[in-house]
Design a protein around this motif. Sequence first.
Motif, PDB file in Angstrom:
ATOM      1  N   ARG A 174       0.811  -1.214   0.000  1.00 34.40           N
ATOM      2  CA  ARG A 174       0.000   0.000   0.000  1.00 34.40           C
ATOM      3  C   ARG A 174       0.842   1.260   0.000  1.00 34.40           C
ATOM      4  N   GLY A 175       2.153   1.088  -0.044  1.00 31.42           N
ATOM      5  CA  GLY A 175       3.037   2.245  -0.085  1.00 31.42           C
ATOM      6  C   GLY A 175       3.494   2.739   1.267  1.00 31.42           C
ATOM      7  N   PHE A 176       3.159   2.033   2.349  1.00 35.19           N
ATOM      8  CA  PHE A 176       3.543   2.479   3.679  1.00 35.19           C
ATOM      9  C   PHE A 176       4.968   2.039   4.019  1.00 35.19           C
ATOM     10  N   ILE A 177       5.674   2.938   4.686  1.00 33.92           N
ATOM     11  CA  ILE A 177       7.038   2.665   5.129  1.00 33.92           C
ATOM     12  C   ILE A 177       7.086   2.834   6.641  1.00 33.92           C
ATOM     13  N   GLU A 178       7.508   1.811   7.332  1.00 39.66           N
ATOM     14  CA  GLU A 178       7.685   1.880   8.783  1.00 39.66           C
ATOM     15  C   GLU A 178       9.006   1.205   9.118  1.00 39.66           C
ATOM     16  N   GLU A 179       9.936   1.978   9.604  1.00 40.00           N
ATOM     17  CA  GLU A 179      11.258   1.429   9.898  1.00 40.00           C
ATOM     18  C   GLU A 179      11.771   1.980  11.218  1.00 40.00           C
ATOM     19  N   ARG A 180      12.432   1.129  11.969  1.00 43.51           N
ATOM     20  CA  ARG A 180      12.972   1.533  13.273  1.00 43.51           C
ATOM     21  C   ARG A 180      14.488   1.692  13.192  1.00 43.51           C
ATOM     22  N   LEU A 181      14.944   2.783  13.757  1.00 49.62           N
ATOM     23  CA  LEU A 181      16.383   3.051  13.860  1.00 49.62           C
ATOM     24  C   LEU A 181      16.727   3.252  15.328  1.00 49.62           C
ATOM     25  N   GLU A 182      17.955   2.999  15.677  1.00 49.60           N
ATOM     26  CA  GLU A 182      18.396   3.192  17.056  1.00 49.60           C
ATOM     27  C   GLU A 182      19.482   4.255  17.113  1.00 49.60           C
ATOM     28  N   LEU A 183      19.308   5.194  18.034  1.00 47.54           N
ATOM     29  CA  LEU A 183      20.298   6.261  18.235  1.00 47.54           C
ATOM     30  C   LEU A 183      20.619   6.343  19.723  1.00 47.54           C
ATOM     31  N   SER A 184      21.861   6.626  20.016  1.00 47.92           N
ATOM     32  CA  SER A 184      22.273   6.736  21.421  1.00 47.92           C
ATOM     33  C   SER A 184      21.675   7.989  22.051  1.00 47.92           C
ATOM     34  N   ASP A 185      21.554   7.977  23.370  1.00 54.92           N
ATOM     35  CA  ASP A 185      21.029   9.144  24.077  1.00 54.92           C
ATOM     36  C   ASP A 185      21.947  10.343  23.864  1.00 54.92           C
ATOM     37  N   GLU A 186      23.227  10.082  23.822  1.00 50.35           N
ATOM     38  CA  GLU A 186      24.194  11.172  23.575  1.00 50.35           C
ATOM     39  C   GLU A 186      23.952  11.822  22.224  1.00 50.35           C
ATOM     40  N   LYS A 187      23.671  10.995  21.222  1.00 52.48           N
ATOM     41  CA  LYS A 187      23.393  11.517  19.885  1.00 52.48           C
ATOM     42  C   LYS A 187      22.109  12.336  19.874  1.00 52.48           C
ATOM     43  N   ILE A 188      21.084  11.832  20.545  1.00 52.18           N
ATOM     44  CA  ILE A 188      19.808  12.536  20.593  1.00 52.18           C
ATOM     45  C   ILE A 188      19.967  13.904  21.254  1.00 52.18           C
ATOM     46  N   GLN A 189      20.685  13.953  22.356  1.00 47.09           N
ATOM     47  CA  GLN A 189      20.902  15.224  23.050  1.00 47.09           C
ATOM     48  C   GLN A 189      21.630  16.221  22.163  1.00 47.09           C
ATOM     49  N   LYS A 190      22.459  15.704  21.281  1.00 43.00           N
ATOM     50  CA  LYS A 190      23.253  16.577  20.405  1.00 43.00           C
ATOM     51  C   LYS A 190      22.426  17.143  19.254  1.00 43.00           C
ATOM     52  N   ILE A 191      21.567  16.328  18.680  1.00 38.46           N
ATOM     53  CA  ILE A 191      20.855  16.760  17.470  1.00 38.46           C
ATOM     54  C   ILE A 191      19.479  17.355  17.760  1.00 38.46           C
ATOM     55  N   SER A 192      18.956  17.159  18.964  1.00 37.60           N
ATOM     56  CA  SER A 192      17.603  17.647  19.265  1.00 37.60           C
ATOM     57  C   SER A 192      17.635  19.001  19.963  1.00 37.60           C
ATOM     58  N   LYS A 193      16.487  19.630  20.018  1.00 38.58           N
ATOM     59  CA  LYS A 193      16.362  20.910  20.711  1.00 38.58           C
ATOM     60  C   LYS A 193      15.160  20.866  21.637  1.00 38.58           C
ATOM     61  N   LYS A 194      15.193  21.673  22.668  1.00 34.43           N
ATOM     62  CA  LYS A 194      14.084  21.716  23.618  1.00 34.43           C
ATOM     63  C   LYS A 194      12.849  22.336  22.967  1.00 34.43           C
ATOM     64  N   ILE A 195      11.688  21.730  23.248  1.00 36.97           N
ATOM     65  CA  ILE A 195      10.437  22.263  22.723  1.00 36.97           C
ATOM     66  C   ILE A 195      10.055  23.532  23.475  1.00 36.97           C
ATOM     67  N   HIS A 196      10.266  23.523  24.792  1.00 35.78           N
ATOM     68  CA  HIS A 196      10.065  24.694  25.641  1.00 35.78           C
ATOM     69  C   HIS A 196      11.382  24.969  26.370  1.00 35.78           C
ATOM     70  N   PRO A 197      11.739  26.228  26.552  1.00 30.60           N
ATOM     71  CA  PRO A 197      13.034  26.558  27.176  1.00 30.60           C
ATOM     72  C   PRO A 197      13.256  25.906  28.538  1.00 30.60           C
ATOM     73  N   ASP A 198      12.209  25.808  29.333  1.00 29.32           N
ATOM     74  CA  ASP A 198      12.362  25.254  30.681  1.00 29.32           C
ATOM     75  C   ASP A 198      11.757  23.861  30.798  1.00 29.32           C
ATOM     76  N   SER A 199      11.799  23.106  29.701  1.00 26.86           N
ATOM     77  CA  SER A 199      11.278  21.743  29.689  1.00 26.86           C
ATOM     78  C   SER A 199      12.336  20.801  29.138  1.00 26.86           C
ATOM     79  N   ASP A 200      12.263  19.534  29.532  1.00 26.49           N
ATOM     80  CA  ASP A 200      13.191  18.532  29.015  1.00 26.49           C
ATOM     81  C   ASP A 200      12.618  17.776  27.825  1.00 26.49           C
ATOM     82  N   ASP A 201      11.413  18.127  27.395  1.00 27.95           N
ATOM     83  CA  ASP A 201      10.852  17.533  26.183  1.00 27.95           C
ATOM     84  C   ASP A 201      11.602  18.094  24.976  1.00 27.95           C
TER      85      ASP A 201
END
Length: 428
Positions: A174-201
Amino acid sequence: MISYKRKYVSALVLAQDYMTQWSADNVYADEALIVPVPSLAVFDPNKNIWCIQIKAWLYLPFEEKKIKNYLSSLTTILTGKTEENVENSIHQDDKNINTEKTLKALVFVVDYKNIIKQEELVDDDIYEDALHDFDKSKGKPCRLSLFFAGRPVKAAIKCLIHDVEHLMESSDERGFIEERLELSDEKIQKISKKIHPDSDDRQFDYEIRINESKTDSKSGNLKTLKCTIYTLAPNGVSIISDIDDTIKITKVLNIPALLKHTFFDDFKPVNGMNELYQKWYEQKCQFHYVSASPWQLFQAISHFLKKYNYPMGTVNLRKYETLLKFLKLPHTYKKDIITQIIRAYPFRKYICVGDSGELDPEMYAELYDTFPQCIAHIFIRDACQTSECLPKCQERYMKTFQDVPKQKWTVFKDPKTIETNIQKIIAT
């Protein structure tokens, strides 16, 4: 309560069969399109990694001029016309009819006429308006056409996360793509940004690339689209929200109106819900939209959320694969998805918002029974339009929420009456 869903799906199935049957050439547009979907990452504390789910839909759009050629005769079926009228509405040169599909159409017509008669929902003008609206939708994709999309034979798909390419598996039938990747927490902290300045989300964007040519897999023409992955903190507040008749007017209990609002009309918001959600969002709440609507409507729903200033978040819709699979009760699908979200973040507090048109009250009551420490409050928008059914509705709510503390659930009509202070809500 649920018969409208079956009619809704039957209409889609009949429409697909009907259009395939009468369009021998089945012309598709030249370029493959891909729609990435925002999703929620899940942290594995034992491995100290994040499980990232890449979700997308790959398709070749059906040419809208072909759709328009069949709409006039298609709507005669949807409004319950006779076999003779259906035949007369189709171009005489194209009568290559398949007997099995004809019988299927007739069975549907009889069943559809009965339900229309029973619920007194006959409104042919709705369909005439829908056809008229189609002519005016220049440059705007027809939502109905997405249910007749084709799948490219070849497509090189890559996911790019922080300049690192990941080659994706081929899409399903049907054209659907669902794939799982694994990234380290260190990598996530490096590439992500806070949604709210005083939040850890946090959140981060990734790119998904597809070769634009459906015939030349080595072509250098790449279509690039961005999408968002949400990586939330263990503690916090999440809003789990239904879509149809909770934040968007759909009128699911009125079949002609349901079809019109779903496929032809611009989506219209429930007054005041976007303002309520924005106030909650400003208090660092994260949003998860869960609906039994099919994935083909994701683009329209995403546009609706942005247009009416609803907070963005994860969107969970249902695959439309086969009739039997799709006829699974919608609240069962939604309950499964919400259960996955809560189990992924068991220490967050959840505010569940739905409406009375479907089985949201019953579903949320069942979820509260399973996760009483997680679900802080349940809000149900009363979609009832007549005062005559008020006693029955009240009886339904009292019976449904008999095992949920009274301070934990609220039925409302006007969003302005809902408490906007998140701390007060989760403290009750």
